[in-house]
Motif scaffolding. Sequence first.
Motif, PDB file in Angstrom:
ATOM      1  N   HIS A   1     -40.804  31.059   9.381  1.00 40.20           N
ATOM      2  CA  HIS A   1     -41.228  31.050   8.317  1.00 40.20           C
ATOM      3  C   HIS A   1     -40.995  32.016   7.390  1.00 40.20           C
ATOM      4  O   HIS A   1     -41.273  33.416   7.815  1.00 40.20           O
TER       5      HIS A   1
ATOM      6  N   HIS B   1     -39.852  33.839   3.344  1.00 42.66           N
ATOM      7  CA  HIS B   1     -39.843  33.390   1.781  1.00 42.66           C
ATOM      8  C   HIS B   1     -38.622  34.370   0.939  1.00 42.66           C
ATOM      9  O   HIS B   1     -38.935  35.156   0.322  1.00 42.66           O
TER      10      HIS B   1
ATOM     11  N   GLU C   1     -44.853  25.233   2.350  1.00 39.84           N
ATOM     12  CA  GLU C   1     -46.071  25.746   3.067  1.00 39.84           C
ATOM     13  C   GLU C   1     -47.184  25.067   2.066  1.00 39.84           C
ATOM     14  O   GLU C   1     -47.409  25.235   0.989  1.00 39.84           O
TER      15      GLU C   1
ATOM     16  N   HIS D   1     -49.478  28.498  10.635  1.00 41.13           N
ATOM     17  CA  HIS D   1     -48.546  29.390  10.768  1.00 41.13           C
ATOM     18  C   HIS D   1     -49.537  30.741  10.681  1.00 41.13           C
ATOM     19  O   HIS D   1     -50.591  30.571   9.925  1.00 41.13           O
TER      20      HIS D   1
ATOM     21  N   ASP E   1     -42.976  35.311   7.987  1.00 41.92           N
ATOM     22  CA  ASP E   1     -43.516  35.177   6.619  1.00 41.92           C
ATOM     23  C   ASP E   1     -42.937  36.344   5.744  1.00 41.92           C
ATOM     24  O   ASP E   1     -43.630  36.928   4.785  1.00 41.92           O
TER      25      ASP E   1
HETATM   26 NI    NI Z   1     -45.929  32.077   4.035  1.00 43.72          NI
END
Ligand code: NI
Length: 255
Positions: free
Chosen positions: A10, A12, A96, A154, A204
Amino acid sequence: MIYSNIFDTHAHYSDEKFDEDRDELLSSLPSLGVINVINCGCSLKSCKESIELSEKYDYFYCALGIHPSDITEDSYRELEQIKELYSYKKCVAIGEIGLEYHYDFIPKEIQLDIFEKQLILSKELDLPVIVHDREAHEDTMNLLKKYQPKGVVHCFSGSVEMAREVLKLGMYIGLGGAVTFKNARRPLEVAEMLPTDRLLLETDCPYMTPVPFRGKRNTSDLIIYTAEKLAEVKKTDTQELINNANNNARELFNI
Ligand code: NI
């Protein structure tokens, strides 16, 4: 300590916090033990950027979806356009997606509707989901029980009891930097009871940076601090925990 086999499920990397050094950073991650990254899209724009990154970097895969915090008046139209992108060969999940009740500037009814539409799509396309649940445990569980998708919750922040329900549905639990935070009682309790074959590691990034780098930008290589903490709690070897999480990610995302 150097680790290998790191799968960050996960990230970004289309976030503007990487604008200055994205290429340099992403070229260096494999030499730091990172073998795979799933980059999550949150809007049509970041979904397209996730695909671009997956084209550029062999070790990248992408998840495509609309994040509850990114909902705008265009989201229904964007959903239709994102649907066209799921045939992309390196798209491994719908995400997501989910519910964000901490920041409640998007009305719940709209969040629930967009989430539900994407859950229905996950069944149609037979793709796993990557679920965001912040302070929305009850509504999240109700929809997950209703649709029973494959996937992961998550940055899991629920109770041990909720974790048991998630596991009963056959889903995975993603744990990241939050397990290293000083106040991390709940995620550590969950980590303790979690069977090794249901844990996914995640960053994340650029958010949720683990201690001792909390407050700075997160990157996939820093996942080792999360892994070390989890290995300590589960009384296992860190590399073994990383290997198991890697196998779990491959299984779930069919890589
Ligand atoms: Ni996220």
